[in-house]
Design a protein around this motif. Sequence first.
Motif, PDB file in Angstrom:
ATOM      1  N   LEU A  79      -1.238  13.847   7.136  1.00  0.00           N
ATOM      2  CA  LEU A  79       0.187  13.800   7.495  1.00  0.00           C
ATOM      3  C   LEU A  79       1.090  13.661   6.266  1.00  0.00           C
ATOM      4  CD1 LEU A  79       0.000  11.481  10.634  1.00  0.00           C
ATOM      5  CD2 LEU A  79       0.363  13.963  10.599  1.00  0.00           C
ATOM      6  N   ALA A  80       0.650  12.921   5.268  1.00  0.00           N
ATOM      7  CA  ALA A  80       1.499  12.658   4.100  1.00  0.00           C
ATOM      8  C   ALA A  80       1.530  13.817   3.110  1.00  0.00           C
ATOM      9  CB  ALA A  80       1.041  11.386   3.383  1.00  0.00           C
ATOM     10  N   PHE A  81       0.418  14.528   2.948  1.00  0.00           N
ATOM     11  CA  PHE A  81       0.333  15.443   1.819  1.00  0.00           C
ATOM     12  C   PHE A  81      -0.088  16.879   2.124  1.00  0.00           C
ATOM     13  CE2 PHE A  81      -0.685  11.182  -0.106  1.00  0.00           C
ATOM     14  CZ  PHE A  81       0.553  11.007  -0.701  1.00  0.00           C
ATOM     15  N   SER A 118       0.819  -1.210   0.000  1.00  0.00           N
ATOM     16  CA  SER A 118       0.000   0.000   0.000  1.00  0.00           C
ATOM     17  C   SER A 118       0.851   1.258   0.000  1.00  0.00           C
ATOM     18  CB  SER A 118      -0.933   0.008   1.212  1.00  0.00           C
ATOM     19  OG  SER A 118      -1.809  -1.091   1.158  1.00  0.00           O
ATOM     20  N   ASN A 119       1.950   1.247   0.768  1.00  0.00           N
ATOM     21  CA  ASN A 119       2.831   2.414   0.821  1.00  0.00           C
ATOM     22  C   ASN A 119       3.493   2.694  -0.511  1.00  0.00           C
ATOM     23  OD1 ASN A 119       2.227   2.825   3.468  1.00  0.00           O
ATOM     24  ND2 ASN A 119       4.118   2.000   4.268  1.00  0.00           N
ATOM     25  N   ILE A 120       3.780   1.667  -1.244  1.00  0.00           N
ATOM     26  CA  ILE A 120       4.361   1.857  -2.576  1.00  0.00           C
ATOM     27  C   ILE A 120       3.278   2.302  -3.556  1.00  0.00           C
ATOM     28  CG2 ILE A 120       5.451   0.667  -4.521  1.00  0.00           C
ATOM     29  CD1 ILE A 120       6.804  -1.152  -2.361  1.00  0.00           C
ATOM     30  N   LEU A 121       2.132   1.637  -3.514  1.00  0.00           N
ATOM     31  CA  LEU A 121       1.066   1.912  -4.470  1.00  0.00           C
ATOM     32  C   LEU A 121       0.410   3.278  -4.282  1.00  0.00           C
ATOM     33  CD1 LEU A 121      -0.527  -1.644  -4.573  1.00  0.00           C
ATOM     34  CD2 LEU A 121       0.810  -0.531  -6.382  1.00  0.00           C
ATOM     35  N   VAL A 122       0.430   3.835  -3.052  1.00  0.00           N
ATOM     36  CA  VAL A 122      -0.189   5.141  -2.823  1.00  0.00           C
ATOM     37  C   VAL A 122       0.568   6.256  -3.536  1.00  0.00           C
ATOM     38  CG1 VAL A 122       1.029   5.860  -0.719  1.00  0.00           C
ATOM     39  CG2 VAL A 122      -1.358   6.519  -1.047  1.00  0.00           C
ATOM     40  N   GLN A 123       1.771   5.972  -3.974  1.00  0.00           N
ATOM     41  CA  GLN A 123       2.573   6.963  -4.688  1.00  0.00           C
ATOM     42  C   GLN A 123       2.274   6.976  -6.191  1.00  0.00           C
ATOM     43  OE1 GLN A 123       6.769   7.159  -3.006  1.00  0.00           O
ATOM     44  NE2 GLN A 123       6.039   5.181  -2.231  1.00  0.00           N
ATOM     45  N   PRO A 170      10.241   9.186   3.377  1.00  0.00           N
ATOM     46  CA  PRO A 170      10.117   9.222   4.838  1.00  0.00           C
ATOM     47  C   PRO A 170       8.784   9.800   5.310  1.00  0.00           C
ATOM     48  CG  PRO A 170      12.306   9.938   4.185  1.00  0.00           C
ATOM     49  CD  PRO A 170      11.503   9.790   2.925  1.00  0.00           C
ATOM     50  N   ARG A 171       8.310  10.835   4.660  1.00  0.00           N
ATOM     51  CA  ARG A 171       7.030  11.433   5.087  1.00  0.00           C
ATOM     52  C   ARG A 171       5.881  10.451   4.909  1.00  0.00           C
ATOM     53  NH1 ARG A 171       4.597  17.449   3.801  1.00  0.00           N
ATOM     54  NH2 ARG A 171       2.598  17.068   4.836  1.00  0.00           N
ATOM     55  N   ILE A 172       5.860   9.748   3.801  1.00  0.00           N
ATOM     56  CA  ILE A 172       4.803   8.759   3.578  1.00  0.00           C
ATOM     57  C   ILE A 172       4.939   7.617   4.571  1.00  0.00           C
ATOM     58  CG2 ILE A 172       4.003   6.993   1.958  1.00  0.00           C
ATOM     59  CD1 ILE A 172       4.302   9.098  -0.244  1.00  0.00           C
ATOM     60  N   ALA A 173       6.149   7.208   4.867  1.00  0.00           N
ATOM     61  CA  ALA A 173       6.362   6.134   5.835  1.00  0.00           C
ATOM     62  C   ALA A 173       5.846   6.523   7.221  1.00  0.00           C
ATOM     63  CB  ALA A 173       7.842   5.767   5.897  1.00  0.00           C
TER      64      ALA A 173
END
Length: 196
Positions: free
Chosen positions: A133-135, A18-23, A82-85
Amino acid sequence: MRDLAPAVAAMTLVVVASNILVQHPVTAFGLADKLTWGAFAYPVAFLVTDLTNRRFGPAGARRVVYCGFAIAAALSIWLATPRIAVASATAFLVGQLLDVSVFARLRRQTWWRAPLLASLAGSGLDTVLFFTLAFAGVADMSAPTALLGGAVAAPLWVNLAAFDFLVKVAAAAALLAPYGALMNAIRPFEPAPAAR
């Protein structure tokens, strides 16, 4: 803990994917400013949590959440920004723990109520936390877009969050079928009787 290893592995796989795909936005059908591929992968984490909760109870489900959180956070730092993590780890932990609590309270009601309402509550909180938090404040993610394709303008990240949550709602309903099929194969958790 050995009994929980398959759930921990499944949780880790779902969160890292999910963390990879959200990008990566969904570019088909004009959805690039509305949806990312992560929206389709992440709801499976709630299925993993709910099945674990059914079998091992809230304490076992929390262990899976904590282990999945630690492993996925470490891998996500390596695989995502790092921010997405950080956003993912925070939203995951809070959303999943809410799911565990709601499921535990509703577990004795109609079979579908606990997984559906727990997933919706956890997904809602997860979505708000993650996208904020991410965006929030990121220039590329703050361009005004039509919120849900309507007349109201909102930052791109808010639009992505709204569409993401709609997918999670649909996924929560769709994942009731595998939950229902697997619940008969998974012996339910029975808490120890209270001492007198």
